[in-house]
Design a protein around this motif. Structure first.
Motif, PDB file in Angstrom:
ATOM      1  N   THR A   1     -17.973 -79.507  -2.791  1.00  0.00           N
ATOM      2  CA  THR A   1     -17.363 -78.895  -3.478  1.00  0.00           C
ATOM      3  C   THR A   1     -16.500 -77.812  -2.684  1.00  0.00           C
ATOM      4  OG1 THR A   1     -19.039 -77.147  -3.935  1.00  0.00           O
ATOM      5  CG2 THR A   1     -18.751 -79.235  -5.482  1.00  0.00           C
ATOM      6  N   ALA A   2     -15.644 -77.011  -3.409  1.00  0.00           N
ATOM      7  CA  ALA A   2     -14.957 -75.826  -2.552  1.00  0.00           C
ATOM      8  C   ALA A   2     -15.982 -74.920  -2.143  1.00  0.00           C
ATOM      9  CB  ALA A   2     -14.003 -75.261  -3.547  1.00  0.00           C
ATOM     10  N   ALA A   3     -16.821 -74.435  -2.882  1.00  0.00           N
ATOM     11  CA  ALA A   3     -18.059 -73.721  -2.752  1.00  0.00           C
ATOM     12  C   ALA A   3     -18.831 -74.228  -1.419  1.00  0.00           C
ATOM     13  CB  ALA A   3     -19.192 -73.683  -3.769  1.00  0.00           C
TER      14      ALA A   3
ATOM     15  N   ALA B   1     -14.865 -77.601  -8.272  1.00  0.00           N
ATOM     16  CA  ALA B   1     -13.753 -78.057  -7.650  1.00  0.00           C
ATOM     17  C   ALA B   1     -13.795 -78.921  -6.416  1.00  0.00           C
ATOM     18  CB  ALA B   1     -12.629 -77.049  -7.458  1.00  0.00           C
ATOM     19  N   ARG B   2     -13.305 -79.967  -6.236  1.00  0.00           N
ATOM     20  CA  ARG B   2     -13.729 -80.832  -5.224  1.00  0.00           C
ATOM     21  C   ARG B   2     -12.343 -81.178  -4.194  1.00  0.00           C
ATOM     22  NH1 ARG B   2     -18.911 -82.669  -5.275  1.00  0.00           N
ATOM     23  NH2 ARG B   2     -19.958 -82.288  -7.277  1.00  0.00           N
ATOM     24  N   PRO B   3     -12.146 -80.250  -3.628  1.00  0.00           N
ATOM     25  CA  PRO B   3     -10.871 -80.549  -2.718  1.00  0.00           C
ATOM     26  C   PRO B   3     -10.753 -82.008  -1.869  1.00  0.00           C
ATOM     27  CG  PRO B   3     -12.038 -78.714  -1.664  1.00  0.00           C
ATOM     28  CD  PRO B   3     -12.786 -79.044  -2.922  1.00  0.00           C
ATOM     29  N   SER B   4      -9.574 -82.275  -1.581  1.00  0.00           N
ATOM     30  CA  SER B   4      -9.421 -83.427  -0.893  1.00  0.00           C
ATOM     31  C   SER B   4      -9.229 -83.196   0.762  1.00  0.00           C
ATOM     32  CB  SER B   4      -8.396 -84.206  -1.319  1.00  0.00           C
ATOM     33  OG  SER B   4      -8.452 -84.540  -2.597  1.00  0.00           O
ATOM     34  N   ASP B   5      -9.448 -84.070   1.685  1.00  0.00           N
ATOM     35  CA  ASP B   5      -9.073 -83.797   3.073  1.00  0.00           C
ATOM     36  C   ASP B   5      -7.340 -83.059   2.924  1.00  0.00           C
ATOM     37  OD1 ASP B   5      -9.826 -84.407   5.783  1.00  0.00           O
ATOM     38  OD2 ASP B   5      -7.933 -85.088   5.681  1.00  0.00           O
ATOM     39  N   GLY B   6      -7.036 -82.179   3.902  1.00  0.00           N
ATOM     40  CA  GLY B   6      -5.974 -81.631   3.700  1.00  0.00           C
ATOM     41  C   GLY B   6      -5.427 -80.896   2.708  1.00  0.00           C
ATOM     42  N   ASP B   7      -6.344 -80.192   1.937  1.00  0.00           N
ATOM     43  CA  ASP B   7      -6.311 -79.417   0.858  1.00  0.00           C
ATOM     44  C   ASP B   7      -6.320 -78.060   1.395  1.00  0.00           C
ATOM     45  OD1 ASP B   7      -5.530 -81.137  -1.118  1.00  0.00           O
ATOM     46  OD2 ASP B   7      -7.306 -80.785  -2.119  1.00  0.00           O
ATOM     47  N   VAL B   8      -5.776 -77.193   0.831  1.00  0.00           N
ATOM     48  CA  VAL B   8      -5.784 -75.573   1.343  1.00  0.00           C
ATOM     49  C   VAL B   8      -6.310 -74.656  -0.026  1.00  0.00           C
ATOM     50  CG1 VAL B   8      -4.663 -73.672   2.274  1.00  0.00           C
ATOM     51  CG2 VAL B   8      -3.794 -75.564   2.800  1.00  0.00           C
ATOM     52  N   GLU B   9      -7.317 -73.900   0.197  1.00  0.00           N
ATOM     53  CA  GLU B   9      -8.007 -73.205  -0.975  1.00  0.00           C
ATOM     54  C   GLU B   9      -7.893 -71.628  -0.625  1.00  0.00           C
ATOM     55  OE1 GLU B   9      -8.517 -74.770  -3.628  1.00  0.00           O
ATOM     56  OE2 GLU B   9      -9.301 -76.826  -3.295  1.00  0.00           O
TER      57      GLU B   9
ATOM     58  N   PRO C   1      -8.255 -60.164   6.568  1.00  0.00           N
ATOM     59  CA  PRO C   1      -8.104 -61.472   6.128  1.00  0.00           C
ATOM     60  C   PRO C   1      -8.146 -62.484   7.448  1.00  0.00           C
ATOM     61  CG  PRO C   1      -6.075 -59.945   5.406  1.00  0.00           C
ATOM     62  CD  PRO C   1      -6.923 -59.276   6.407  1.00  0.00           C
ATOM     63  N   ARG C   2      -8.630 -63.699   7.019  1.00  0.00           N
ATOM     64  CA  ARG C   2      -8.874 -64.702   7.941  1.00  0.00           C
ATOM     65  C   ARG C   2      -8.540 -66.062   7.441  1.00  0.00           C
ATOM     66  NH1 ARG C   2     -14.567 -66.478   8.679  1.00  0.00           N
ATOM     67  NH2 ARG C   2     -15.725 -65.377   7.494  1.00  0.00           N
ATOM     68  N   THR C   3      -8.738 -66.764   8.230  1.00  0.00           N
ATOM     69  CA  THR C   3      -8.591 -68.618   7.845  1.00  0.00           C
ATOM     70  C   THR C   3      -9.742 -69.216   8.697  1.00  0.00           C
ATOM     71  OG1 THR C   3      -7.135 -68.876   9.471  1.00  0.00           O
ATOM     72  CG2 THR C   3      -6.221 -68.323   7.493  1.00  0.00           C
ATOM     73  N   ALA C   4     -10.181 -70.265   8.122  1.00  0.00           N
ATOM     74  CA  ALA C   4     -11.331 -71.101   8.688  1.00  0.00           C
ATOM     75  C   ALA C   4     -10.829 -72.836   8.176  1.00  0.00           C
ATOM     76  CB  ALA C   4     -12.696 -70.710   8.196  1.00  0.00           C
ATOM     77  N   CYS C   5     -11.372 -73.467   9.067  1.00  0.00           N
ATOM     78  CA  CYS C   5     -11.070 -74.769   8.674  1.00  0.00           C
ATOM     79  C   CYS C   5     -12.712 -75.411   8.343  1.00  0.00           C
ATOM     80  CB  CYS C   5     -10.597 -75.678   9.682  1.00  0.00           C
ATOM     81  SG  CYS C   5     -10.310 -77.730   9.376  1.00  0.00           S
ATOM     82  N   ALA C   6     -13.054 -75.994   7.219  1.00  0.00           N
ATOM     83  CA  ALA C   6     -14.125 -76.331   6.975  1.00  0.00           C
ATOM     84  C   ALA C   6     -14.293 -77.926   6.888  1.00  0.00           C
ATOM     85  CB  ALA C   6     -14.804 -75.856   5.497  1.00  0.00           C
ATOM     86  N   ARG C   7     -15.199 -78.361   7.761  1.00  0.00           N
ATOM     87  CA  ARG C   7     -15.402 -79.991   7.860  1.00  0.00           C
ATOM     88  C   ARG C   7     -16.609 -80.297   7.017  1.00  0.00           C
ATOM     89  NH1 ARG C   7     -14.676 -82.352  13.514  1.00  0.00           N
ATOM     90  NH2 ARG C   7     -16.462 -81.082  13.907  1.00  0.00           N
ATOM     91  N   VAL C   8     -16.470 -80.688   5.974  1.00  0.00           N
ATOM     92  CA  VAL C   8     -17.692 -80.938   5.316  1.00  0.00           C
ATOM     93  C   VAL C   8     -17.747 -82.515   4.579  1.00  0.00           C
ATOM     94  CG1 VAL C   8     -17.908 -78.454   4.099  1.00  0.00           C
ATOM     95  CG2 VAL C   8     -16.062 -80.060   3.318  1.00  0.00           C
TER      96      VAL C   8
END
Length: 221
Positions: free
Chosen positions: A138-140, A59-67, A126-133
């Motif tokens: 990919t999501a991985a 899966a290749r999320p776009s900028d602004g997606d939430v996984e 549970p926690r959240t994080a913002c990944a800048r890639v």
């Protein structure tokens, strides 16, 4: 007198035929109760979670997606537990600036409940994080940038996020969440329903019942 002697054996056959049928149906119910302990992968659209149709490695999320990733015991994708909370992209990535050639992906990591945890292990909060890639990540890749160490098995099944759980990978469990024979949910959605052997057993019992009724009618004739 002949008619009574012919029908009596047929009557005695009824409970004998029903007994194996009940056993087969009971076994089918027990098979359906088996689940798998694993990390499921989710896409967030608007305010709801949807079970991902691809694995995180493709899966290749776009900028602004939430996984989202959720660790739990589930029978299949229809039964799988969703990530908890109402996190959205704006709240998760509010402090992460956009950059040329990169994208930001909001990740929700739900390590599950104590009831779903392997023996002697406690799930992190549970926690959240913002990944800048990179824009082609990919999501991985996004997950690896914010939640190491990750652990995979030899079939590329995601086994652990941020080191949790320490052991195990997609193992079968049955109520009350006790491990049984190991079997990985390769497609991301474990097998659900009675096996072909159980269905064949039901069919065999039905055929035996039909044969007994035919014999009884033949004798009465």
């Amino acid at each position: 007198m002949r008619r009574r002697r012919a029908t009596a054996p047929a009557l005695f056959l009824v409970p004998l035929l029903l007994a194996p049928l009940l056993l087969v149906l009971t076994a089918a119910g027990q098979a359906q109760a088996v689940g798998y302990r694993y990390w499921s992968f989710w896409d967030r659209t608007g305010g709801s979670w949807t079970y991902a149709t691809q694995g995180p490695s493709t899966a290749r999320p776009s900028d602004g997606d939430v996984e989202g990733f959720r660790f739990a015991v589930s029978e299949d994708s229809q039964d799988a537990s969703k990530p908890r909370g109402n996190a959205d992209f704006a709240s998760v990535c509010a402090r992460t600036e956009a950059r040329a050639g990169a994208k930001r992906v909001a990740l929700v990591l739900d390590f599950g409940t104590a009831a779903d945890a392997p023996s002697a292990q406690t799930p992190p909060a549970p926690r959240t994080a913002c990944a800048r890639v990179p824009s082609d990540a990919t999501a991985a890749d996004a997950l690896a940038s914010v939640a190491k160490p990750l652990r995979y098995d030899t079939n590329a099944l995601l086994c652990a996020i941020a080191g949790y759980p320490r052991t195990g990978c997609g193992e079968q469990v049955s109520a009350p969440h006790e491990p049984t024979a190991s079997a990985h949910p390769r497609s991301g959605a474990p097998h659900h329903g009675p096996s072909a052997g159980l269905l064949a057993g039901v069919a065999a019992v039905v055929l035996l019942g039909a044969a007994a009724i035919w014999q009884a009618r033949r004798r009465r004739g």
